[in-house]
Enzyme design. Structure first.
Site, PDB file in Angstrom:
ATOM      1  N   HIS A  62     -12.599 -42.730   9.226  1.00 40.33           N
ATOM      2  CA  HIS A  62     -12.807 -44.027   8.599  1.00 40.33           C
ATOM      3  C   HIS A  62     -14.281 -44.336   8.392  1.00 40.33           C
ATOM      4  CE1 HIS A  62      -8.861 -45.113  10.842  1.00 40.33           C
ATOM      5  NE2 HIS A  62      -8.594 -44.559   9.695  1.00 40.33           N
ATOM      6  N   LYS A  72     -21.214 -47.564  14.260  1.00 44.83           N
ATOM      7  CA  LYS A  72     -20.268 -47.776  15.356  1.00 44.83           C
ATOM      8  C   LYS A  72     -20.787 -47.152  16.645  1.00 44.83           C
ATOM      9  CE  LYS A  72     -16.324 -47.578  12.224  1.00 44.83           C
ATOM     10  NZ  LYS A  72     -15.120 -46.850  11.838  1.00 44.83           N
ATOM     11  N   TYR A 132     -15.030 -49.860  20.247  1.00 49.49           N
ATOM     12  CA  TYR A 132     -16.212 -49.581  19.449  1.00 49.49           C
ATOM     13  C   TYR A 132     -16.800 -50.859  18.892  1.00 49.49           C
ATOM     14  CZ  TYR A 132     -12.657 -49.089  15.713  1.00 49.49           C
ATOM     15  OH  TYR A 132     -11.599 -49.270  14.865  1.00 49.49           O
ATOM     16  N   ASP A 169      -3.732 -42.871   6.863  1.00 43.83           N
ATOM     17  CA  ASP A 169      -4.693 -41.796   7.137  1.00 43.83           C
ATOM     18  C   ASP A 169      -4.195 -40.463   6.594  1.00 43.83           C
ATOM     19  OD1 ASP A 169      -6.371 -43.596   8.338  1.00 43.83           O
ATOM     20  OD2 ASP A 169      -6.001 -42.914  10.391  1.00 43.83           O
TER      21      ASP A 169
END
Length: 181
Positions: A62, A72, A132, A169
């Site tokens: 992602h 992140k 995250y 995904d």
């Protein structure tokens, strides 16, 4: 908190100093001054995300495109994951290269994945909780993904069989067809 340069520019593995005694342990999971020193830039986090996944789950790859690109800072609160960053910066000498490392509740390591990289992970333990911190807010209009099993990336995922991927995904484009930086 110590840092090791990963094999991709700007990607950093952060290993905290852990103080252990008969009571348990203590460590700073985040310190803005020390983090800035490690990544050599100012970073402001605006959102924390947390997920719980079972063994074999692959989340990713992602990223968000500008103007909502996200850096992140990833860590496993429980369990163990194989965490991956992929350079998707057009014109980068490292374009299409990836770096992976084990993050676990036991090793307490974190991975800094700056803007311009796709991010994903695979759960290696029975379950894993992942936290995250992100540098920008989630934006559906800017969210993108690349197929986790893109053969041109050839990511060496530790678990080869029994991977569990969301429909979204699983249908993500290959790197060659993705919207990039």
């Amino acid at each position: 908190m110590t840092a090791a340069a990963a094999t991709l520019d700007g990607v950093v593995v952060i290993e905290p100093q852990v103080f252990t005694d008969a009571r348990g342990y203590f460590f700073e999971s985040f310190n803005a001054e020390r983090f800035r020193e490690r990544v050599a830039r100012d970073v402001t986090f605006v959102q924390d995300n947390q997920s719980l996944s079972r063994k074999g789950v692959v989340r990713g790859l992602h990223y968000q495109i500008a103007p909502k690109a996200q850096g992140k800072l990833v860590r496993a609160l429980a369990g163990e994951i194989f965490d991956v960053a992929v350079d998707i910066r057009k014109g980068s000498k490292q374009f299409g290269q990836w770096f992976g490392t084990i993050l676990s509740a036991e090793n307490k390591k974190q991975l800094w994945v700056p803007e311009g990289y796709a991010h994903g992970f695979q759960v290696l333990s029975e379950t894993a909780e992942v936290l995250y911190k992100t540098t920008d807010f989630w934006s559906a209009a800017h969210e993108r993904a690349i197929r986790w099993d893109d053969p041109t990336l050839a990511i060496d995922w530790p678990l080869k069989e029994g991977c569990i991927v969301s429909g979204k995904d699983g249908e993500a484009p290959l790197l060659a067809d993705a919207t990039l930086f």
